[in-house]
Motif scaffolding. Sequence first.
Motif, PDB file in Angstrom:
ATOM      1  N   GLU A   6       8.943   8.901   4.049  1.00 51.17           N
ATOM      2  CA  GLU A   6       9.110  11.093   4.934  1.00 51.17           C
ATOM      3  C   GLU A   6       9.444  10.623   3.027  1.00 51.17           C
ATOM      4  OE1 GLU A   6      11.726  10.495   7.784  1.00 51.17           O
ATOM      5  OE2 GLU A   6      10.021   9.994   9.532  1.00 51.17           O
ATOM      6  N   ARG A   7      10.558  10.472   2.968  1.00 46.37           N
ATOM      7  CA  ARG A   7      10.358  10.558   0.941  1.00 46.37           C
ATOM      8  C   ARG A   7      10.208  10.898  -0.125  1.00 46.37           C
ATOM      9  NH1 ARG A   7      15.057   8.079   3.098  1.00 46.37           N
ATOM     10  NH2 ARG A   7      15.511   5.897   1.431  1.00 46.37           N
ATOM     11  N   GLU A   8       8.850  10.121   0.469  1.00 45.02           N
ATOM     12  CA  GLU A   8       7.822  10.068  -0.886  1.00 45.02           C
ATOM     13  C   GLU A   8       6.753  10.741  -0.887  1.00 45.02           C
ATOM     14  OE1 GLU A   8       6.749   6.917  -2.924  1.00 45.02           O
ATOM     15  OE2 GLU A   8       9.220   6.612  -2.940  1.00 45.02           O
ATOM     16  N   ILE A  44       1.208   4.963  11.574  1.00 48.86           N
ATOM     17  CA  ILE A  44       1.469   6.405  12.352  1.00 48.86           C
ATOM     18  C   ILE A  44       2.274   6.912  10.659  1.00 48.86           C
ATOM     19  CG2 ILE A  44       3.526   6.670  13.454  1.00 48.86           C
ATOM     20  CD1 ILE A  44       2.800   4.522  15.464  1.00 48.86           C
ATOM     21  N   ALA A  45       3.211   6.552  10.227  1.00 56.62           N
ATOM     22  CA  ALA A  45       3.701   7.213   9.708  1.00 56.62           C
ATOM     23  C   ALA A  45       2.797   8.050   8.053  1.00 56.62           C
ATOM     24  CB  ALA A  45       4.664   6.053   8.381  1.00 56.62           C
ATOM     25  N   ARG A  87       4.810  -2.178  -0.289  1.00 51.00           N
ATOM     26  CA  ARG A  87       5.686  -2.732  -0.927  1.00 51.00           C
ATOM     27  C   ARG A  87       7.429  -1.928  -0.393  1.00 51.00           C
ATOM     28  NH1 ARG A  87       4.666  -1.552  -7.248  1.00 51.00           N
ATOM     29  NH2 ARG A  87       7.415  -1.635  -8.190  1.00 51.00           N
ATOM     30  N   LEU A  88       7.200  -0.786   0.064  1.00 44.63           N
ATOM     31  CA  LEU A  88       8.632  -0.377   0.273  1.00 44.63           C
ATOM     32  C   LEU A  88       9.303  -1.051   1.116  1.00 44.63           C
ATOM     33  CD1 LEU A  88       7.983   3.724   0.292  1.00 44.63           C
ATOM     34  CD2 LEU A  88       9.547   2.549  -1.049  1.00 44.63           C
ATOM     35  N   ARG A  89       8.156  -1.483   2.652  1.00 46.96           N
ATOM     36  CA  ARG A  89       9.035  -2.279   3.583  1.00 46.96           C
ATOM     37  C   ARG A  89       9.709  -3.219   2.720  1.00 46.96           C
ATOM     38  NH1 ARG A  89      11.567  -4.940   5.798  1.00 46.96           N
ATOM     39  NH2 ARG A  89      11.366  -5.543   8.426  1.00 46.96           N
ATOM     40  N   LEU A  90       9.412  -4.308   1.442  1.00 42.33           N
ATOM     41  CA  LEU A  90       9.714  -5.169   1.009  1.00 42.33           C
ATOM     42  C   LEU A  90      10.905  -5.070   0.071  1.00 42.33           C
ATOM     43  CD1 LEU A  90       6.392  -7.654   0.542  1.00 42.33           C
ATOM     44  CD2 LEU A  90       8.572  -7.663   2.157  1.00 42.33           C
ATOM     45  N   GLU A  91      10.969  -3.566  -0.449  1.00 37.60           N
ATOM     46  CA  GLU A  91      11.769  -3.533  -1.321  1.00 37.60           C
ATOM     47  C   GLU A  91      13.083  -2.827  -0.719  1.00 37.60           C
ATOM     48  OE1 GLU A  91       9.277  -1.453  -5.858  1.00 37.60           O
ATOM     49  OE2 GLU A  91       9.584  -0.368  -3.843  1.00 37.60           O
ATOM     50  N   ASP A 107      12.471   0.338  10.158  1.00 35.44           N
ATOM     51  CA  ASP A 107      13.464   1.813  10.122  1.00 35.44           C
ATOM     52  C   ASP A 107      13.430   2.432   8.860  1.00 35.44           C
ATOM     53  OD1 ASP A 107      13.007   1.675  12.909  1.00 35.44           O
ATOM     54  OD2 ASP A 107      15.416   1.261  12.971  1.00 35.44           O
ATOM     55  N   LEU A 108      13.930   1.800   8.050  1.00 40.68           N
ATOM     56  CA  LEU A 108      14.154   2.354   6.506  1.00 40.68           C
ATOM     57  C   LEU A 108      12.829   2.639   5.806  1.00 40.68           C
ATOM     58  CD1 LEU A 108      16.677  -1.217   5.821  1.00 40.68           C
ATOM     59  CD2 LEU A 108      17.456   1.919   5.991  1.00 40.68           C
ATOM     60  N   MET A 109      11.687   1.809   6.042  1.00 34.20           N
ATOM     61  CA  MET A 109      11.078   1.600   5.229  1.00 34.20           C
ATOM     62  C   MET A 109      10.121   3.156   5.797  1.00 34.20           C
ATOM     63  SD  MET A 109       7.032  -0.122   6.309  1.00 34.20           S
ATOM     64  CE  MET A 109       6.902   0.685   7.546  1.00 34.20           C
ATOM     65  N   VAL A 110      10.483   3.496   7.349  1.00 35.67           N
ATOM     66  CA  VAL A 110      10.042   5.052   7.364  1.00 35.67           C
ATOM     67  C   VAL A 110      11.062   5.652   6.969  1.00 35.67           C
ATOM     68  CG1 VAL A 110       9.243   6.065   9.712  1.00 35.67           C
ATOM     69  CG2 VAL A 110       8.173   3.665   9.587  1.00 35.67           C
TER      70      VAL A 110
END
Length: 229
Positions: free
Chosen positions: A71-73, A130-131, A89-93, A64-67
């Motif tokens: 959306e902000r990128e 999906i994102a 990368r975002l998912r891990l960061e 959820d946080l990754m999605v």
Amino acid sequence: MTDTPDTATQLLDAALMHVPFDGWSETAFKAAIADTGVAPAVARGLFPRGAIDLAAAYHRRGDDLMVAALEREDLSSLRFRDKVARAVRLRLEIVEDKEAVRRGATLFALPMHAAEGAKLIWGTADRIWIALGDSSRDINWYTKRATLSGVYSSTVLYWLGDDSLDHQATWAFLDRRIDDVMKIEEVKARVRKAPGLGPLMTRAEQALSRVRPPKPRRDDLPGGWTVPR
């Protein structure tokens, strides 16, 4: 309106304080119940399998946080393969405690929980596609998610053991894995043009094009259950 976390969130946050020491275990689950003062019956109703459901909820929270971060990128200037790399990368960061992920990887590596772990990784790949606007409705729906699941899971394992500055070694590893996937697509393109093999490839792809992704799950019918988030 209130900013007070719901009961499930309170339990998950409390459990995270104990996971580095006790893992995603019944001990951590009971400690979370004690810390929050939630009635054991209520906690068990929210997380019937105890710590296993807590670990799954923690993984989905990360998705959820990754999605939300995606959306902000502004990804408009990136190649598609770079958009995928950025999502992984975002998912891990967004992970604040690597030990919680390490303990989860250990849990879902156990034979009795391996299917659950595979389902969670597939779910992460699905959320990424999906994102990024994936609109495939044939066999590509499955191959995209299966391929990304492999890239993501191998990158997570590398990341868990990476002690390089700002995880630069992990991001380089991720780029190599995505490059490997792109090479597969290049090989497929050459096969399509090859005499003799091209027509066979075309007929196979035509047959596989009839494969459809699963229908969205309906929440208004009985007989199903979803772990609370």
